[in-house]
Enzyme design. Structure first.
Site, PDB file in Angstrom:
ATOM      1  CE  LYS A  73      -3.866  -2.452   2.027  1.00  0.00           C
ATOM      2  NZ  LYS A  73      -4.692  -2.809   3.177  1.00  0.00           N
TER       3      LYS A  73
ATOM      4  CD  GLN B 104      -3.617  -4.404   6.247  1.00  0.00           C
ATOM      5  OE1 GLN B 104      -3.699  -3.356   5.602  1.00  0.00           O
ATOM      6  NE2 GLN B 104      -3.997  -5.555   5.735  1.00  0.00           N
TER       7      GLN B 104
ATOM      8  CG  ASP C  58      -9.695  -0.116   4.584  1.00  0.00           C
ATOM      9  OD1 ASP C  58      -9.345  -0.611   3.492  1.00  0.00           O
ATOM     10  OD2 ASP C  58      -9.021  -0.205   5.621  1.00  0.00           O
TER      11      ASP C  58
HETATM   12  N1  GUN Z   1      -6.898  -6.832   5.745  1.00  0.00           N
HETATM   13  C1  GUN Z   1      -7.153  -7.586   4.636  1.00  0.00           C
HETATM   14  N2  GUN Z   1      -7.718  -6.805   3.682  1.00  0.00           N
HETATM   15  C2  GUN Z   1      -7.821  -5.559   4.205  1.00  0.00           C
HETATM   16  C3  GUN Z   1      -8.299  -4.323   3.679  1.00  0.00           C
HETATM   17  O1  GUN Z   1      -8.783  -4.206   2.549  1.00  0.00           O
HETATM   18  N3  GUN Z   1      -8.210  -3.252   4.524  1.00  0.00           N
HETATM   19  C4  GUN Z   1      -7.714  -3.345   5.774  1.00  0.00           C
HETATM   20  N4  GUN Z   1      -7.677  -2.240   6.539  1.00  0.00           N
HETATM   21  N5  GUN Z   1      -7.253  -4.481   6.282  1.00  0.00           N
HETATM   22  C5  GUN Z   1      -7.311  -5.576   5.482  1.00  0.00           C
END
Ligand code: GUN
Length: 284
Positions: free
Chosen positions: A52, A96, A119
């Site tokens: 990311k 996350q 998100d």
């Molecule tokens: N963990 C697995 N996929 C995601 C996601 O799309 N966003 C976040 N914040 N955590 C994740």
């Protein structure tokens, strides 16, 4: 011949479009900054977070990293999120998941300001999606809509069947397909005669987290199949929720694993980050 839906190529296309847009916005003094928060050292999360931040750097979005120890308390994390909510330099906040078991994930998600919820997990974002208001879209389902559209697959009027009802994929996927005028069915672990339901699908979206569960018996001849799963197969190679070798010959289009849905999630996260600095006049 089935069409292979190339998520790697499509996600790159989207990232390149966003990179140009971010440069244009920067020239007008608008700069996006994403705060990325990770608690603990889950290896998969570390890889996602790194990717990311790399995507932010590619597009020209600033990122701030908060790597907190596993022992971080819920109160400490809430305090950090509130601080980021109030920080005018920060446009987007990503915590996350999964969080360590002693932290209430729902409380953390609700603490993020809906205006910075890149998100799309906050109940306000979810509500906006269901009533058709503008808001941040959950990244994986938004990425699947882009895969379909950019592969020339029409959704309107199609029988769309989703396998799996998670808050992150299945449920927002239903809302998005409905918005595109698909006819939507959501199936789950208690669905009776699953094969009969999936067998009606023109577009079948599979997000159940079970290795190679969907075989050709579940798929109508000529269907479009989208595989959200990601597993390590017995042979050490990555595979999805769909038994690709068995299903592919019966489809008109299908996503591979890896290189299908996976790369789209980050591309759509980047789109949400750029959305935070789009003026009213630029909103699509
Ligand atoms: N963990 C697995 N996929 C995601 C996601 O799309 N966003 C976040 N914040 N955590 C994740």
């Amino acid at each position: 011949m089935s069409q292979l839906i190339d998520g790697k190529m499509i996600s790159q296309q989207i990232k390149d479009e966003l990179r140009e847009e971010a440069a244009r916005l920067k020239a007008r003094g608008r700069n996006a900054c994403l705060a990325v928060v990770q608690v603990g050292e889950d290896p998969a999360s570390t890889v996602y977070v790194r990717n990311k931040k790399k995507a932010c750097a590619y597009i020209g979005i600033d990122s701030k990293s908060y790597e907190l120890p596993e022992e971080t308390t819920e109160e400490e994390l809430v305090a950090l999120v509130k601080e980021l909510n109030a920080d005018a330099q920060v446009n987007g906040i990503l915590v996350q998941l999964p969080l360590p078991a002693h932290i209430d994930e729902d409380r953390i998600i609700r603490t993020i300001s809906p205006e910075k919820d890149v998100d799309g997990f906050h109940p306000v974002s979810v509500g906006r999606l269901w009533i058709g208001e503008k808001g941040f879209l959950s990244c994986t389902p938004a990425g699947i809509i882009q895969l379909l559209k950019r592969s020339g697959i029409e959704i309107e009027g199609k029988e769309c069947v989703i396998v799996g009802r998670s808050n992150i994929v299945g449920k927002p996927m239903a809302a998005l397909l409905l918005r595109e005028n698909g006819t939507v069915t959501v199936t789950h672990s208690r669905t009776k005669d699953l094969k009969n339901v999936t067998g009606r699908a023109d577009i079948l979206i599979v997000a159940i987290g079970r290795k190679k569960y969907i075989t050709s018996e579940y798929v109508k001849e000529g269907a479009v199949v989208i595989d959200v799963g990601m597993h390590r197969g017995e042979d050490g190679r990555l595979c999805g929720d769909v038994d690709f070798a068995d299903v592919e010959p019966h489809t008109s289009a299908i996503t591979p694993v890896p290189g299908g849905v996976g790369p789209m999630t980050i591309a759509m996260l980047m789109d949400n980050c750029v959305e935070t600095i789009r003026g009213q006049e630029e909103r699509p």
